[in-house]
Design an enzyme around this catalytic site. Sequence first.
Site, short mmCIF file in Angstrom:
data_model
loop_
_atom_site.label_atom_id
_atom_site.label_comp_id
_atom_site.label_asym_id
_atom_site.label_seq_id
_atom_site.Cartn_x
_atom_site.Cartn_y
_atom_site.Cartn_z
N HIS A 77 0.84 -1.04 -0.07
CA HIS A 77 0.00 0.03 0.00
C HIS A 77 0.88 1.21 -0.02
CE1 HIS A 77 -4.09 1.35 0.58
NE2 HIS A 77 -3.59 2.39 0.90
N LYS A 122 -7.51 -1.19 6.52
CA LYS A 122 -7.76 -1.99 5.49
C LYS A 122 -6.89 -2.96 5.21
CE LYS A 122 -7.42 1.83 2.41
NZ LYS A 122 -7.79 3.22 2.90
N SER A 162 -6.03 4.95 8.63
CA SER A 162 -6.70 4.47 7.26
C SER A 162 -6.08 3.33 6.45
CB SER A 162 -6.79 5.81 6.50
OG SER A 162 -7.11 5.42 5.24
N ASP A 208 -13.40 3.34 7.54
CA ASP A 208 -12.61 4.18 7.00
C ASP A 208 -12.98 4.63 5.54
OD1 ASP A 208 -9.79 4.98 6.05
OD2 ASP A 208 -10.16 3.45 4.41
N ARG A 246 -12.66 12.96 4.80
CA ARG A 246 -11.21 13.88 4.76
C ARG A 246 -11.01 14.19 3.43
NH1 ARG A 246 -7.71 9.22 5.68
NH2 ARG A 246 -5.83 10.77 5.53
N1 URA Z 1 -3.91 5.85 1.62
C1 URA Z 1 -5.10 5.29 2.47
O1 URA Z 1 -5.70 4.23 2.41
N2 URA Z 1 -5.29 6.41 3.17
C2 URA Z 1 -4.69 7.59 3.53
O2 URA Z 1 -5.01 8.22 4.23
C3 URA Z 1 -3.65 7.93 2.59
C4 URA Z 1 -3.38 6.92 1.65
#
Ligand code: URA
Length: 457
Positions: free
Chosen positions: A110, A214, A210, A188, A195
Amino acid sequence: MTDFTFDAPRPMSHLDAPRPMSHLDAPTVIRVKRDGGVLPDEAIDWVIDAYTRGQVADEQMSALLMAIFLRGMTGPEIARWTAAMVASGQRFDFTDLRRGGRPLALVDKHSTGGVGDKITIPLVPVVMACGGAVPQAAGRGLGHTGGTLDKLEAIPGFTAELTKSQIRQQLSEIGAAIFAAGELAPADRKIYALRDVTATTESLPLIASSVMSKKIAEGARALVLDTKVGSGAFLPTEAEARELARTMVELGHAHGLVTRALLTDMSVPLGRAVGNAVEVVESLEVLAGGGPDDVVELTLALAAEMLDAAGIDGTDPAETLRDGTAMDCFRALVAAQGGDTTRLAADALPIGVHTDTVTAPRGGTMGDIDAMAVGLAVWRLGAGRSAPGEQVQFGAGLRIHRRPGEPVSAGEPLFTLYTDTPDRLGPARAELEGAWTVGDSAPPVRPLIIDRITATG
Ligand code: URA
């Protein structure tokens, strides 16, 4: 759990020892954080659950997010906030799945968000071709940064709305699924969208929770985090990015995931394409064995890290780009998710019909290109959102014809802008003003991969 410390809130005399909040309500929770206090566990659990169920209003969560943005959170608050977001939905478990009689090597990556960061698109097929299985809960654009789902949905027919059984089937049959988080960490999904439109993206606790909610919920057993540093990152300084990487690695470790992070440069955009369909086109070039050097370098570095974290050895990620096996895997992934594989070509994807070109005022050498300005220009072209749920333009984007350090002749194109809405061209062009130079010498060369962070505990 590691006791992270950063952004230490200012203790208020009546708040400095967290006390049980027997009557929980949103204004009280907001007030505690607004005044620099530490949220008790029960307040965090309550507010995440109540917001997910629609019992805390968007305006109340917006105020709390802004208070967190301004006041920060302690390590234990971040850990609890993340765990509450994980608990807001399902947690997938794919450890029973087998391929060729062997358990799947479930691994994901990620990114904390960047400009031109299309790396997931070539990376997932490379890891599939090397024997990994990637269950990827991906995101949409956030602020000035693009989202993998918005990019992939530029492929006609491609859907990221997969059921759990489709994800299981794809993992065991082809080795990957890229999906909207859906039932995973639904808190989220709501907070992320909020956000995006309340200027509360650039917050270490909110980014860490966040990303990790996930990733903890999606069912990977190993995780590599691409933590961005530089003007195009949400947390631009190296010190903040290190802190973010360390926080996320510790959160992953505490939830049983083998977790590592790379710190990578995001002061200039990655590659030569920024936007939705244009980034798919560039990813296809990489999968065909070409593409910009920085995109290839980062794809291969992250692939090597993922394979190592998943315990896969004896494969060469670079060979999968040369021999076409990664491209075959990408086509299989697109087809499995409903995408039209006949449209996987530069002239068959939806590129914006209205264009504008920025040309060089003089000859010389291309200087640095500010990633944040390019991200904002592309957002203004329609690649991102300014209201929750807005439809993005798949054709919105920008091509960079001269990368930093390349020779430039007077009058030649430096950037081409694409959109479906011509009145977006002027504001986008204005974002680029002052964001690049043509000079007499090349800018300093920065390493793309700055550091590697592993768990300490
Ligand atoms: N990726 C995400 O899933 N969340 C964030 O806040 C920033 C990047």
